[in-house]
Structures are given as C-alpha cells and as structure tokens.
Scaffold this motif. Structure first.
Motif, PDB file in Angstrom:
ATOM      1  N   PRO A  35      49.155  14.168  -9.982  1.00 43.30           N
ATOM      2  CA  PRO A  35      49.846  13.622  -8.824  1.00 43.30           C
ATOM      3  C   PRO A  35      49.434  14.256  -7.510  1.00 43.30           C
ATOM      4  O   PRO A  35      49.465  13.616  -6.464  1.00 43.30           O
ATOM      5  N   ASN A  36      48.999  15.530  -7.527  1.00 44.23           N
ATOM      6  CA  ASN A  36      48.577  16.157  -6.278  1.00 44.23           C
ATOM      7  C   ASN A  36      47.338  15.497  -5.689  1.00 44.23           C
ATOM      8  O   ASN A  36      47.053  15.630  -4.497  1.00 44.23           O
ATOM      9  N   MET A  37      46.571  14.808  -6.520  1.00 39.91           N
ATOM     10  CA  MET A  37      45.396  14.102  -6.029  1.00 39.91           C
ATOM     11  C   MET A  37      45.789  12.843  -5.275  1.00 39.91           C
ATOM     12  O   MET A  37      45.051  12.359  -4.417  1.00 39.91           O
ATOM     13  N   TYR A  38      46.945  12.294  -5.594  1.00 35.31           N
ATOM     14  CA  TYR A  38      47.386  11.055  -4.968  1.00 35.31           C
ATOM     15  C   TYR A  38      48.384  11.294  -3.847  1.00 35.31           C
ATOM     16  O   TYR A  38      48.499  10.500  -2.928  1.00 35.31           O
ATOM     17  N   HIS A  39      49.149  12.369  -3.935  1.00 38.77           N
ATOM     18  CA  HIS A  39      50.199  12.656  -2.964  1.00 38.77           C
ATOM     19  C   HIS A  39      49.926  14.011  -2.317  1.00 38.77           C
ATOM     20  O   HIS A  39      50.575  14.990  -2.626  1.00 38.77           O
ATOM     21  N   SER A  40      48.953  14.035  -1.430  1.00 38.93           N
ATOM     22  CA  SER A  40      48.624  15.299  -0.779  1.00 38.93           C
ATOM     23  C   SER A  40      49.687  15.638   0.259  1.00 38.93           C
ATOM     24  O   SER A  40      50.389  14.773   0.773  1.00 38.93           O
ATOM     25  N   VAL A  41      49.805  16.920   0.570  1.00 39.86           N
ATOM     26  CA  VAL A  41      50.749  17.369   1.589  1.00 39.86           C
ATOM     27  C   VAL A  41      50.148  17.061   2.961  1.00 39.86           C
ATOM     28  O   VAL A  41      49.113  17.586   3.320  1.00 39.86           O
ATOM     29  N   ALA A  42      50.809  16.192   3.689  1.00 34.65           N
ATOM     30  CA  ALA A  42      50.304  15.800   5.003  1.00 34.65           C
ATOM     31  C   ALA A  42      50.949  16.667   6.075  1.00 34.65           C
ATOM     32  O   ALA A  42      52.171  16.763   6.144  1.00 34.65           O
ATOM     33  N   TYR A  43      50.133  17.284   6.893  1.00 37.52           N
ATOM     34  CA  TYR A  43      50.647  18.088   7.993  1.00 37.52           C
ATOM     35  C   TYR A  43      50.808  17.190   9.216  1.00 37.52           C
ATOM     36  O   TYR A  43      49.830  16.815   9.848  1.00 37.52           O
ATOM     37  N   SER A  47      56.132  16.402  13.347  1.00 37.46           N
ATOM     38  CA  SER A  47      57.249  16.513  12.413  1.00 37.46           C
ATOM     39  C   SER A  47      57.169  17.859  11.714  1.00 37.46           C
ATOM     40  O   SER A  47      56.370  18.042  10.805  1.00 37.46           O
ATOM     41  N   GLN A  48      57.991  18.802  12.138  1.00 44.53           N
ATOM     42  CA  GLN A  48      57.954  20.147  11.584  1.00 44.53           C
ATOM     43  C   GLN A  48      59.153  20.344  10.658  1.00 44.53           C
ATOM     44  O   GLN A  48      60.232  20.749  11.098  1.00 44.53           O
ATOM     45  N   ILE A  49      58.994  20.042   9.396  1.00 43.08           N
ATOM     46  CA  ILE A  49      60.063  20.233   8.426  1.00 43.08           C
ATOM     47  C   ILE A  49      59.787  21.545   7.699  1.00 43.08           C
ATOM     48  O   ILE A  49      58.879  21.642   6.869  1.00 43.08           O
ATOM     49  N   THR A  50      60.571  22.564   8.024  1.00 46.88           N
ATOM     50  CA  THR A  50      60.321  23.901   7.491  1.00 46.88           C
ATOM     51  C   THR A  50      61.162  24.216   6.254  1.00 46.88           C
ATOM     52  O   THR A  50      60.943  25.241   5.617  1.00 46.88           O
ATOM     53  N   ASP A  51      62.107  23.343   5.914  1.00 47.67           N
ATOM     54  CA  ASP A  51      62.946  23.559   4.727  1.00 47.67           C
ATOM     55  C   ASP A  51      62.123  23.211   3.491  1.00 47.67           C
ATOM     56  O   ASP A  51      61.785  22.052   3.258  1.00 47.67           O
ATOM     57  N   GLU A  52      61.802  24.202   2.683  1.00 50.89           N
ATOM     58  CA  GLU A  52      60.934  23.979   1.525  1.00 50.89           C
ATOM     59  C   GLU A  52      61.617  23.155   0.436  1.00 50.89           C
ATOM     60  O   GLU A  52      60.945  22.669  -0.481  1.00 50.89           O
ATOM     61  N   ASN A  53      62.918  22.991   0.514  1.00 52.64           N
ATOM     62  CA  ASN A  53      63.636  22.201  -0.491  1.00 52.64           C
ATOM     63  C   ASN A  53      63.849  20.758  -0.050  1.00 52.64           C
ATOM     64  O   ASN A  53      64.395  19.960  -0.821  1.00 52.64           O
ATOM     65  N   ALA A  54      63.433  20.425   1.161  1.00 53.39           N
ATOM     66  CA  ALA A  54      63.646  19.069   1.655  1.00 53.39           C
ATOM     67  C   ALA A  54      62.872  18.071   0.809  1.00 53.39           C
ATOM     68  O   ALA A  54      61.656  18.164   0.667  1.00 53.39           O
ATOM     69  N   GLY A  55      63.576  17.122   0.228  1.00 56.68           N
ATOM     70  CA  GLY A  55      62.920  16.091  -0.578  1.00 56.68           C
ATOM     71  C   GLY A  55      62.730  16.461  -2.031  1.00 56.68           C
ATOM     72  O   GLY A  55      61.946  15.833  -2.734  1.00 56.68           O
ATOM     73  N   SER A  60      57.319  14.082  -6.022  1.00 55.28           N
ATOM     74  CA  SER A  60      56.271  13.579  -6.912  1.00 55.28           C
ATOM     75  C   SER A  60      55.040  14.463  -6.851  1.00 55.28           C
ATOM     76  O   SER A  60      53.975  14.089  -7.322  1.00 55.28           O
ATOM     77  N   LEU A  61      55.195  15.627  -6.223  1.00 56.30           N
ATOM     78  CA  LEU A  61      54.042  16.499  -6.010  1.00 56.30           C
ATOM     79  C   LEU A  61      53.814  17.476  -7.148  1.00 56.30           C
ATOM     80  O   LEU A  61      52.776  18.122  -7.196  1.00 56.30           O
ATOM     81  N   PHE A  68      59.283  16.400   1.292  1.00 49.48           N
ATOM     82  CA  PHE A  68      59.230  16.251   2.737  1.00 49.48           C
ATOM     83  C   PHE A  68      58.786  17.512   3.465  1.00 49.48           C
ATOM     84  O   PHE A  68      58.512  17.464   4.660  1.00 49.48           O
ATOM     85  N   PHE A  69      58.727  18.628   2.784  1.00 47.63           N
ATOM     86  CA  PHE A  69      58.275  19.865   3.430  1.00 47.63           C
ATOM     87  C   PHE A  69      56.828  19.702   3.873  1.00 47.63           C
ATOM     88  O   PHE A  69      55.964  19.344   3.077  1.00 47.63           O
ATOM     89  N   ASN A  70      56.546  19.932   5.161  1.00 50.88           N
ATOM     90  CA  ASN A  70      55.191  19.677   5.652  1.00 50.88           C
ATOM     91  C   ASN A  70      54.754  20.686   6.709  1.00 50.88           C
ATOM     92  O   ASN A  70      54.022  20.358   7.632  1.00 50.88           O
ATOM     93  N   SER A  71      55.216  21.910   6.588  1.00 48.61           N
ATOM     94  CA  SER A  71      54.835  22.936   7.561  1.00 48.61           C
ATOM     95  C   SER A  71      53.780  23.864   6.966  1.00 48.61           C
ATOM     96  O   SER A  71      53.759  24.127   5.772  1.00 48.61           O
ATOM     97  N   ASN A  72      52.918  24.344   7.854  1.00 50.43           N
ATOM     98  CA  ASN A  72      51.848  25.242   7.440  1.00 50.43           C
ATOM     99  C   ASN A  72      52.377  26.677   7.443  1.00 50.43           C
ATOM    100  O   ASN A  72      52.658  27.243   8.502  1.00 50.43           O
ATOM    101  N   LYS A  73      52.477  27.268   6.300  1.00 55.54           N
ATOM    102  CA  LYS A  73      53.055  28.608   6.175  1.00 55.54           C
ATOM    103  C   LYS A  73      52.213  29.682   6.863  1.00 55.54           C
ATOM    104  O   LYS A  73      52.709  30.764   7.166  1.00 55.54           O
TER     105      LYS A  73
END
Length: 209
Positions: A35-43, A47-55, A60-61, A68-73
C-alpha cells in the motif's frame, strides 16, 4: 502417492483461488500488496497537520502514523517547505530581480544608465507596440505625440516626440513607467518588468520616426 497428489492439487487450487481473489475487476480494486507504493505521504505546503494520529481510522498506509499526518519531522517546526536562505530574493520567470532603484531624483539619474535586457528585434518592437496600445496610447497618442483621448480632457500629457524627451533613455522610460512622474501615475503594479522594457523599446522607435 495418491494422497501426496491430492494434497499438492489442493494446495495449488487454493493458491490459484487466492490469486484470483486478488485480481482487480469491475468495482473490486483487488488486493494491494504494498500500500505504501500506492498511497505515498504527500507533503502539502499549505496544510501542516502535525498530529501523527490524525486519520488513524482510515489509515491505508500500513504505517505508524495516521492517514492525514503530512508534516516533515526533519524540518524546523515540522514544516514541509524550508524557509529561504537569509536575503534571498525571488526572480521572476525571466530571471529578473525586483526593481529596487529608488523613486527620487538620484534614482532617476541611475535609471538613465540602465540597459534594456532585450535586443531591438522586430518581435520585441511588435510586442512593445501592442503593449503601448493597451497602456499608453489613450494618453500619449498612437504616435507618442501627446494627443491621446485623455489629453482632450487633461492638459499636460507629455509629447514624447518633443525636444524635452527625444534624448531620454530606455532606462528613463522604464523608470517613469514604474513609478510615474508629473501627471503620469505609476504603472509598476500593472505592467510587468519585461513588458515595461518592451514599451520603452517601442517608444524609442516612435521617437526615431
């Protein structure tokens, strides 16, 4: 021997059934093996969603964070875009830096020495003519004689073919279009840098004729 054959047959049939069940058809997207090949993390920069539990509920990742987490750590404040280096200045599509010469007497003298980035070619002159008709003709007239429609209501529109203007440089014209001068208002916010240079080039051609 017979039992071995039956076991082998059943295993093969089961594998075939499993593989068949993974095949996409109709409304069935099939099984996703990675699934990571199909659903990559889009930065997303806006949209800065920093909550790692969001979504987490729709994850599906197959990852440790929510969908929904999409921030660069690894960036400060978990930003997706890094801040520009100090004193960085953005260039436009033509590679031009912002015009920074001051709008004063000293600035106008400096502008007199500016050299147009465009060569005098038929294409540039044609583009300058078109732009002149949009932005300048209603005041200065079709031939730059200061006899446009606006001049019928407001006296003092510059006759760019007059003795006072015939020796002005393209840099001077560019500067005045940018900031305005006398009765003329500033057009720097309306006309791009490259188009101001095209107009200046065309005005000089009008002055020759």
């Amino acid at each position: 021997m017979r039992m071995q054959f039956i076991k082998t047959f059943l295993m093969g049939a089961s594998a075939a059934a499993v593989m068949a069940g993974c095949t996409a058809h109709d409304d069935n997207p099939g099984k996703e093996y990675a699934p990571n090949m199909y659903h990559s993390v889009a930065y997303e920069p806006l949209s800065q969603i920093t909550d790692e539990n969001a979504g987490n509920i729709v994850n599906s990742l197959d990852a440790r964070t929510g969908e929904f987490f999409n921030s660069n750590k690894y960036n400060p404040h978990r930003m997706n875009m890094r801040e520009p280096a100090p004193h960085t200045v953005k260039r436009n599509a033509f590679g031009f830096l912002p015009y920074r010469i001051a709008n004063d007497t000293v600035g106008l003298r400096k502008a007199n020495n500016l050299v147009s980035p465009f060569e005098t070619t038929p294409e540039i002159i044609a583009e300058g003519k078109m732009l002149y008709s949009f932005y300048c003709q209603h005041c200065h007239g079709a031939k730059a004689g200061g006899d446009g429609k606006v001049s019928e209501k407001y006296a003092g529109v510059a006759n760019l073919k007059g003795d006072a203007y015939k020796n002005i440089t393209e840099g001077h014209i560019f500067h005045v279009i940018t900031y305005g001068k006398g009765l003329m208002g500033a057009h720097g916010s309306q006309v791009s840098q490259e188009d101001r240079w095209r107009i200046a080039k065309y005005v000089k051609e009008l002055q020759k004729n």
